[in-house]
Design a protein around this motif. Structure first.
Motif, PDB file in Angstrom:
ATOM      1  N   THR A 108       0.716  -1.174   0.134  1.00  0.00           N
ATOM      2  CA  THR A 108      -0.034   0.035  -0.020  1.00  0.00           C
ATOM      3  C   THR A 108       0.851   1.324  -0.106  1.00  0.00           C
ATOM      4  N   PHE A 109       0.322   2.220  -0.521  1.00  0.00           N
ATOM      5  CA  PHE A 109       0.935   3.529  -0.377  1.00  0.00           C
ATOM      6  C   PHE A 109       0.309   4.395   0.947  1.00  0.00           C
ATOM      7  N   ASN A 110       1.202   5.040   1.905  1.00  0.00           N
ATOM      8  CA  ASN A 110       0.617   5.427   3.194  1.00  0.00           C
ATOM      9  C   ASN A 110       0.333   6.936   3.321  1.00  0.00           C
ATOM     10  N   ARG A 111      -0.845   7.089   4.053  1.00  0.00           N
ATOM     11  CA  ARG A 111      -1.431   8.174   4.317  1.00  0.00           C
ATOM     12  C   ARG A 111      -0.614   9.019   4.805  1.00  0.00           C
ATOM     13  N   PHE A 112       0.197   8.945   5.919  1.00  0.00           N
ATOM     14  CA  PHE A 112       1.000   9.886   6.448  1.00  0.00           C
ATOM     15  C   PHE A 112       2.487   9.729   6.070  1.00  0.00           C
ATOM     16  N   SER A 113       2.633  10.337   4.885  1.00  0.00           N
ATOM     17  CA  SER A 113       4.086  10.262   4.084  1.00  0.00           C
ATOM     18  C   SER A 113       4.218  11.341   3.389  1.00  0.00           C
ATOM     19  N   THR A 114       5.443  11.310   2.742  1.00  0.00           N
ATOM     20  CA  THR A 114       5.596  12.220   1.630  1.00  0.00           C
ATOM     21  C   THR A 114       4.580  12.100   0.466  1.00  0.00           C
ATOM     22  N   ARG A 115       4.224  10.940   0.063  1.00  0.00           N
ATOM     23  CA  ARG A 115       3.113  10.871  -0.823  1.00  0.00           C
ATOM     24  C   ARG A 115       2.005  11.617  -0.856  1.00  0.00           C
ATOM     25  N   SER A 116       1.477  11.917   0.450  1.00  0.00           N
ATOM     26  CA  SER A 116       0.391  12.593   0.582  1.00  0.00           C
ATOM     27  C   SER A 116       0.483  14.072   0.179  1.00  0.00           C
ATOM     28  N   ILE A 117       1.777  14.677   0.090  1.00  0.00           N
ATOM     29  CA  ILE A 117       1.888  16.088  -0.105  1.00  0.00           C
ATOM     30  C   ILE A 117       1.542  16.226  -1.743  1.00  0.00           C
ATOM     31  N   VAL A 132      10.957   6.669   2.442  1.00  0.00           N
ATOM     32  CA  VAL A 132      10.574   7.775   2.946  1.00  0.00           C
ATOM     33  C   VAL A 132      10.548   8.842   2.010  1.00  0.00           C
ATOM     34  N   LEU A 133      11.332   9.005   0.815  1.00  0.00           N
ATOM     35  CA  LEU A 133      11.341   9.632  -0.375  1.00  0.00           C
ATOM     36  C   LEU A 133      10.275   9.088  -1.358  1.00  0.00           C
ATOM     37  N   PRO A 134       9.355   9.719  -1.760  1.00  0.00           N
ATOM     38  CA  PRO A 134       8.437   9.338  -2.778  1.00  0.00           C
ATOM     39  C   PRO A 134       8.978   8.665  -4.104  1.00  0.00           C
ATOM     40  N   TYR A 135       8.291   7.581  -4.649  1.00  0.00           N
ATOM     41  CA  TYR A 135       8.656   6.903  -5.882  1.00  0.00           C
ATOM     42  C   TYR A 135       8.983   7.732  -7.156  1.00  0.00           C
ATOM     43  N   GLY A 136       7.829   8.986  -7.228  1.00  0.00           N
ATOM     44  CA  GLY A 136       8.107   9.654  -8.302  1.00  0.00           C
ATOM     45  C   GLY A 136       9.486  10.348  -8.364  1.00  0.00           C
ATOM     46  N   LEU A 137       9.893  10.723  -7.129  1.00  0.00           N
ATOM     47  CA  LEU A 137      11.288  11.575  -7.284  1.00  0.00           C
ATOM     48  C   LEU A 137      12.383  10.660  -7.936  1.00  0.00           C
ATOM     49  N   TYR A 138      12.325   9.330  -7.796  1.00  0.00           N
ATOM     50  CA  TYR A 138      13.517   8.543  -8.221  1.00  0.00           C
ATOM     51  C   TYR A 138      13.306   8.321  -9.608  1.00  0.00           C
ATOM     52  N   GLY A 145      15.417   5.731   6.905  1.00  0.00           N
ATOM     53  CA  GLY A 145      14.414   4.876   7.367  1.00  0.00           C
ATOM     54  C   GLY A 145      14.701   3.818   8.283  1.00  0.00           C
ATOM     55  N   SER A 146      15.840   3.396   8.465  1.00  0.00           N
ATOM     56  CA  SER A 146      16.474   2.515   9.785  1.00  0.00           C
ATOM     57  C   SER A 146      16.518   3.224  10.905  1.00  0.00           C
ATOM     58  N   THR A 147      16.130   4.628  11.058  1.00  0.00           N
ATOM     59  CA  THR A 147      15.757   5.106  12.317  1.00  0.00           C
ATOM     60  C   THR A 147      14.404   4.881  13.036  1.00  0.00           C
ATOM     61  N   GLY A 148      14.259   5.658  14.216  1.00  0.00           N
ATOM     62  CA  GLY A 148      12.917   5.238  14.735  1.00  0.00           C
ATOM     63  C   GLY A 148      11.674   6.176  13.829  1.00  0.00           C
ATOM     64  N   LEU A 149      12.120   7.077  13.178  1.00  0.00           N
ATOM     65  CA  LEU A 149      11.187   7.574  12.329  1.00  0.00           C
ATOM     66  C   LEU A 149      10.708   7.084  11.001  1.00  0.00           C
ATOM     67  N   GLY A 150      11.728   5.862  10.552  1.00  0.00           N
ATOM     68  CA  GLY A 150      11.465   5.348   9.444  1.00  0.00           C
ATOM     69  C   GLY A 150      10.121   4.782   9.197  1.00  0.00           C
ATOM     70  N   ASP A 151       9.691   3.919  10.042  1.00  0.00           N
ATOM     71  CA  ASP A 151       8.326   3.299   9.624  1.00  0.00           C
ATOM     72  C   ASP A 151       7.179   4.254   9.679  1.00  0.00           C
ATOM     73  N   LYS A 152       7.420   5.503  10.471  1.00  0.00           N
ATOM     74  CA  LYS A 152       6.277   6.491  10.501  1.00  0.00           C
ATOM     75  C   LYS A 152       6.128   7.140   9.326  1.00  0.00           C
ATOM     76  N   LEU A 153       7.172   7.379   8.841  1.00  0.00           N
ATOM     77  CA  LEU A 153       7.270   8.489   7.597  1.00  0.00           C
ATOM     78  C   LEU A 153       7.291   7.605   6.047  1.00  0.00           C
ATOM     79  N   ALA A 154       7.583   6.325   6.239  1.00  0.00           N
ATOM     80  CA  ALA A 154       7.707   5.390   5.034  1.00  0.00           C
ATOM     81  C   ALA A 154       6.106   5.657   3.864  1.00  0.00           C
ATOM     82  N   SER A 155       6.766   5.801   2.850  1.00  0.00           N
ATOM     83  CA  SER A 155       5.450   6.188   1.767  1.00  0.00           C
ATOM     84  C   SER A 155       4.928   4.922   1.360  1.00  0.00           C
TER      85      SER A 155
END
Length: 234
Positions: free
Chosen positions: A146-155, A191-197, A216-226
């Motif tokens: 899935t693509f995640n709601r609380f991520s850079t993709r939502s921007i 953490v960075l969106p697919y479209g950027l790559y 992504g390997s830090t504590g924020l990784g799972d929360k920010l993952a797209s």
């Protein structure tokens, strides 16, 4: 399903892999294939169904590893690309491509060992129905992303021609439970969106991916993952 007419256009099918998985997009292709292989494990002689198989990236890969695999998609042109890919790989006799509707799978209950779908649920208008059908025909494993709601993709999601359905973890857990499945594992990445790559050359993409995986390997990784990969059992 979102973008159904667009997805079935011949010109879209012919350009699909090149537009999404060349340049920096090859890193996306590599990561998605690793996610599937790690989740499914050894597939030799396993009966596997891929939902929304598209151009057969995963279908052919698993056929090469000995799976008895069926790839199902609603797009005839996409399936034709998959058949040509299977011919080139020498596995055309070891897999089957079928045109069909994921909401009404033409298989009996418990027919496959594993059923999986990649890049499908972000377009799903009735995700509960699709997931329930996947669970019905699997006797063991259901795997999807899935693509995640609380991520850079939502921007930037609202800027995309078709947009994407974005999911929170609670929603996915409810869908899994509602389909009679049990969630056994989940991985989160990009953490960075697919479209950027896809918009940058290889040498920049490699450095960017290194930064991405470090964050992504830090504590924020799972929360920010797209992107999330969900592994469930019947």
């Amino acid at each position: 399903m979102k973008g159904q007419e667009w997805y079935q256009a011949t010109e879209v099918a012919e350009e699909y892999d090149e537009k999404r998985f060349s340049r920096g997009g090859r890193l996306i292709d590599r990561r998605e294939k690793r996610a599937v292989l790690e989740a499914l494990g050894p597939v030799e002689d396993k009966r596997v169904l891929e939902i929304a198989c598209g151009t057969g990236r995963f279908t052919v890969m698993l056929a090469e590893r000995g799976a008895e695999i069926t790839g199902l998609d609603i797009s005839g042109p996409m399936l034709q690309e998959g058949r040509e890919k299977a011919q080139q790989a020498g596995v055309a006799d070891h897999l089957e491509f079928m045109r069909g509707d994921a909401a009404r799978l033409p298989f009996p209950d418990d027919y496959f060992d594993t059923v999986f779908a990649m890049r499908f649920f972000h377009l799903a208008d009735t995700p509960a129905k699709f997931l329930s059908e996947m669970a019905r025909v699997s006797k063991n494993q259901v795997f999807f992303d899935t693509f995640n709601r609380f991520s850079t993709r939502s921007i930037y999601n609202w800027l995309l021609p078709m947009g994407s359905r974005l999911y929170g973890r609670d929603e996915v857990e409810d869908l899994v439970s509602g389909a009679g499945l049990s969630l056994v594992d989940a991985e989160h990445d990009f953490v960075l969106p697919y479209g950027l790559y896809r918009q940058i050359p290889d040498w920049i993409a490699d450095d960017l991916r290194e930064f991405d995986t470090t964050v992504g390997s830090t504590g924020l990784g799972d929360k920010l993952a797209s992107v999330s990969y969900w592994d469930a059992r019947v």
